[in-house]
Motif scaffolding. Structure first.
Motif, PDB file in Angstrom:
ATOM      1  N   GLY A  94      20.896  -8.773  -1.207  1.00 40.26           N
ATOM      2  CA  GLY A  94      20.848 -10.205  -1.509  1.00 40.26           C
ATOM      3  C   GLY A  94      22.012 -10.712  -2.345  1.00 40.26           C
ATOM      4  N   CYS A 117      25.088 -11.225  -1.567  1.00 39.97           N
ATOM      5  CA  CYS A 117      26.107 -12.032  -0.886  1.00 39.97           C
ATOM      6  C   CYS A 117      25.556 -13.416  -0.553  1.00 39.97           C
ATOM      7  CB  CYS A 117      26.566 -11.307   0.372  1.00 39.97           C
ATOM      8  SG  CYS A 117      25.247 -11.176   1.578  1.00 39.97           S
ATOM      9  N   PRO A 177      27.540  -5.423  -2.035  1.00 45.23           N
ATOM     10  CA  PRO A 177      27.197  -4.100  -2.551  1.00 45.23           C
ATOM     11  C   PRO A 177      26.429  -3.208  -1.571  1.00 45.23           C
ATOM     12  CG  PRO A 177      26.685  -5.773  -4.174  1.00 45.23           C
ATOM     13  CD  PRO A 177      27.051  -6.498  -2.913  1.00 45.23           C
ATOM     14  N   GLY A 196      26.812  -3.158   1.574  1.00 49.09           N
ATOM     15  CA  GLY A 196      27.612  -2.922   2.769  1.00 49.09           C
ATOM     16  C   GLY A 196      27.195  -3.774   3.948  1.00 49.09           C
ATOM     17  N   GLY A 197      26.567  -4.895   3.664  1.00 46.85           N
ATOM     18  CA  GLY A 197      26.194  -5.805   4.744  1.00 46.85           C
ATOM     19  C   GLY A 197      24.916  -5.419   5.457  1.00 46.85           C
TER      20      GLY A 197
HETATM   21 FE1  FES Z   1      23.831  -6.916   0.643  1.00 53.89          FE
HETATM   22 FE2  FES Z   1      24.585  -9.035   2.147  1.00 53.89          FE
HETATM   23  S1  FES Z   1      25.798  -7.497   1.243  1.00 53.89           S
HETATM   24  S2  FES Z   1      22.616  -8.466   1.509  1.00 53.89           S
END
Ligand code: FES
Length: 559
Positions: free
Chosen positions: A53, A55, A45, A47-48
Motif C-alpha cells: 500500500g 505506492c 517496497p 515490488g509492485g
Molecule cells: Fe506495494 Fe504498490 S508497491 S502496493
C-alpha cells in the motif's frame, strides 16, 4: 512474471497529469511506470505486488473500474475515496493523479564525511597510471568507493596520490522499483524476462550518474578514475556483476561467488577510464555480504583484544562479534519495519518523515525531516514511538496497544483509537485522517527486534560469552547513526551496555571501500576476514525459533 499485471488497459496511450505535470503514456503501463519514465520514482517496497500500500496515490479524475483497484494494500473505503495503487493501476488517458508522498529519493543519505584517508600502497600507483592508463600529466589520479545498498547507492571520489576525499554523492537504488528487500530482487532476477540484465543495467546506470556528478563537482574527467572498489550485500554484489543471485534465495543460501574476479570498467560499462580496475569486497555467505566485511575492515575490530559487536541494521540485519582471536558472524531477517516499510504509515527517512518523537506531559513533540508536513514515520521515529508508548503505559510488554477506556488516567488516552484490524495510537493529522502506530506495526517491530536480539544471543552463545563481555558496540549504516540509543536499548534492539561504548561508525561499508582503495593489501585483508569468519546460519538453526519467540517480548529497562 506476474508483477504489475492487474488493471492494465491494452494498448493505452495518451496523457496523464501527475500533480499537474503532464506525462505521456507509452503503451501498456502502470501509473508508477509512467512516472518512473518521467523521472518521478514512486517508492514500491513490495515490488509492485499490491500488498504494501505504500505506492498509493489519489485519483482526482479518470481511471478504470472500481473492481480493478481492489488489492490487499488498499481497503474498500480507500478505494471508494479515490485512492489507487500506482503499481497496479493502468495509466489511462486523461487521468489526473495526486502523489501523497515525496517521490522516492532513497531515504536519508549517509555519505562518507570528509577528510583524508591514510594512503599506504594503492593498487594504482602514479608511475603505473602514466604507463598503463595513458595519463601523461602530473594531475590527479582518482578512485571511487561505492556502497551498493539495497535502498541507496553512495559513492565517493578520492585522489589516489594523497588519499584526499574530494566529494561524495548518493541516490536511490533504482532497483527498489522491484521490491524493497533482497528476496524481491532475487525473485525479479529469476522470474522477470531479462530480470537480471535489467537489475544490472539499473545499478550500473545509477552508478554512472553518481560518477558523473562526482567528476563534475571535482571538475575532473572520468577518464582519470583508475580504480573502483565496491561493497554491498551478497545479492547486490551479484546483481552488480550480472551474476544470477538465484541460489541465495533458497537453502543452503550459497552464493555463486564469494570473491569476484577483478574486471575492467570498460567491460562493466562504468564511466571511468575503460581500463580501470573494478573490485568487489569478498562476501562471507548468501546473506552476509561484502558490506559487512568492508565494515569490519574499516572498524579495525579484529586488530585488538577488545571484544566488539558490529551491527549493520537493515532489512537483513548483519552482525559480527569478535576480536583478533575470533570472528563469528550471522544475519537475521529483521524485516523492513526499521526502514519504515511494512508499517502502515511508515516511510523512508526522507522529507516529511517523523524521525523523532518525545512524550512530554501528555503531548507528543515530533521532529520531521526537511521542510515538509508530516507524511509518515521512519524507523527512528517508530522506535521512539513504541518506546514512548511502553513508558507511558499505553502498550504492554507483550506488545498489545491498550484500549482508551483501560487507561482512564493516562494523559495519552486521547491518542488511542479503534481501527481496522485492531487499535492504533494516533500521532499526527494527515489527509483528513491520522498518522498512527497500529497494532500490526507493533507486531512488525517486535519481529525485527526479536530477530536482532536472537542473532546477538546466538553469536554470544557460539563464542561462549555474555552480553557484558562486549567492550564496544559499533553501529554501521544510517539507522545506527540516527536512532535514539536509549529508546533502541529500551526496546531490546541494542544491548544495554555503557553508552560510551556504543559508537556509530557512519557508512562503514563505503568507508571500508575508501580505505581499500588506498591500501594495496586491502583485498588480501578482506579475504582473510571473510575466510576467518565463522558463519552461523540462523534460518536453518532449530535453536533460533525457540530463542526468537522468547525475544519477541519488549524488555523493560524503561525509566
Ligand atoms: Fe506495494 Fe504498490 S508497491 S502496493
Amino acid at each position: 512474471m506476474t508483477h504489475r499485471q492487474i488493471g492494465r488497459s491494452s494498448g493505452a496511450r495518451g496523457t496523464i497529469w501527475i500533480d499537474g505535470r503532464e506525462m505521456e503514456i507509452s503503451g501498456d503501463e502502470t501509473i508508477a511506470q509512467t512516472t518512473m519514465r518521467h523521472g518521478v520514482r514512486i517508492d514500491q517496497p513490495c515490488g509492485g505486488r499490491g500488498t504494501c500500500g505504500k505506492c498509493r496515490v489519489l485519483l482526482r479524475d479518470g481511471g478504470g473500474p472500481f473492481e480493478t483497484a481492489i488489492a490487499p494494500g488498499l481497503s474498500m473505503d480507500e478505494v471508494a475515496q479515490g485512492y489507487r495503487l500506482a503499481c497496479r493501476t493502468a495509466a489511462a488517458d486523461g487521468m489526473r493523479v495526486a502523489l501523497l508522498r515525496e517521490p522516492d529519493g532513497g531515504g536519508r543519505i549517509l555519505e562518507f564525511g570528509s577528510g583524508t584517508f591514510e594512503r599506504i600502497a594503492p593498487a594504482v600507483r602514479e608511475s603505473m597510471a602514466r604507463e598503463a592508463f595513458g595519463i601523461s600529466d602530473e594531475g590527479e589520479i582518482l578512485g571511487v568507493a561505492l556502497d551498493i545498498g539495497t535502498t541507496t547507492l553512495a559513492a565517493s571520489l578520492l585522489d589516489l596520490r594523497n588519499g584526499a576525499l574530494l566529494c561524495s554523492a548518493s541516490c536511490a537504488n533504482p532497483q527498489s522499483a522491484h521490491g524493497g528487500d533482497v528476496i524481491s530482487r532475487i525473485s525479479y532476477a529469476v522470474e522477470a524476462s531479462s530480470g537480471l540484465e535489467i537489475l544490472q543495467r539499473e545499478v550500473v546506470d545509477a552508478t554512472n550518474a553518481l560518477i558523473e556528478r562526482l567528476a563534475a563537482k571535482a571538475c575532473l574527467g572520468t577518464d582519470r578514475i583508475l580504480h573502483v572498489v565496491a561493497a554491498g550485500n551478497t545479492t547486490m554484489e551479484h546483481c552488480f556483476r550480472g551474476v544470477s543471485p538465484e541460489p541465495i534465495g533458497r537453502a543452503p543460501f550459497a552464493p555463486p561467488f564469494r570473491r569476484a574476479d577483478r574486471v575492467s570498467a570498460g567491460a562493466l560499462g562504468l564511466k571511468a577510464n575503460p581500463l580501470a580496475f573494478v573490485d568487489l569486497i569478498s562476501n562471507i555467505a548468501g546473506h552476509v555480504g561484502g558490506d559487512l566485511v568492508s565494515g569490519i575492515y574499516y572498524s579495525k575490530m579484529l586488530e585488538g583484544d577488545e571484544i566488539s559487536l558490529l551491527i549493520d541494521t537493515g532489512t537483513n540485519n548483519e552482525m559480527a562479534l569478535g576480536n583478533r582471536h575470533f570472528l563469528v558472524v550471522c544475519s537475521a531477517a529483521a524485516g523492513p519495519a526499521l526502514e519504515g516499510a511494512c508499517i502502515r504509515d511508515g516511510m523512508r527517512a526522507t522529507c516529511g518523515a517523523i524521525e523523532h518523537v518525545a512524550f512530554e506531559d501528555g503531548l507528543l513533540h515530533c521532529s520531521v525531516i526537511g521542510d515538509c508536513a508530516p507524511g509518515g514515520i521512519c524507523g527512528s521515529g517508530l522506535v521512539d514511538l513504541i518506546a514512548g508508548m511502553l513508558r507511558v503505559g499505553v502498550l504492554s510488554s507483550t506488545g498489545r496497544i491498550a484500549a482508551a477506556e483501560a487507561v482512564p488516567g493516562s494523559l495519552y488516552a486521547g491518542h488511542l483509537a479503534k481501527a481496522e484490524g485492531g487499535r492504533e495510537f494516533r500521532v499526527a493529522p494527515r489527509d483528513g485522517g491520522f498518522i498512527a502506530v497500529t497494532q500490526k506495526d507493533v507486531r512488525e517491530t517486535q519481529l525485527a527486534k526479536g530477530a536482532i536480539a536472537t542473532g546477538l544471543e546466538m553469536l554470544l552463545d557460539r563464542a561462549g560469552l555474555r552480553t557484558t563481555s562486549i567492550d564496544r558496540v559499533l553501529l554501521a549504516g544510517a539507522f545506527g547513526s540516527y536512532m535514539d540509543l536509549e529508546n533502541a536499548i529500551a526496546l531490546g534492539i541494542l544491548p544495554d551496555l555503557p553508552r560510551e561504548g556504543i559508537i556509530p561508525l557512519g557508512n562503514a561499508a563505503g568507508l571500508g571501500c575508501a580505505k581499500a582503495l588506498l591500501h594495496g593489501d586491502a583485498f588480501d585483508i578482506a579475504e582473510e576476514i571473510a575466510a576467518k569468519a565463522e558463519h552461523l546460519e540462523l534460518a536453518t538453526s532449530p535453536a533460533f525459533q525457540e530463542k526468537f519467540l522468547k525475544n519477541l517480548e519488549f524488555k523493560t529497562c524503561l525509566s
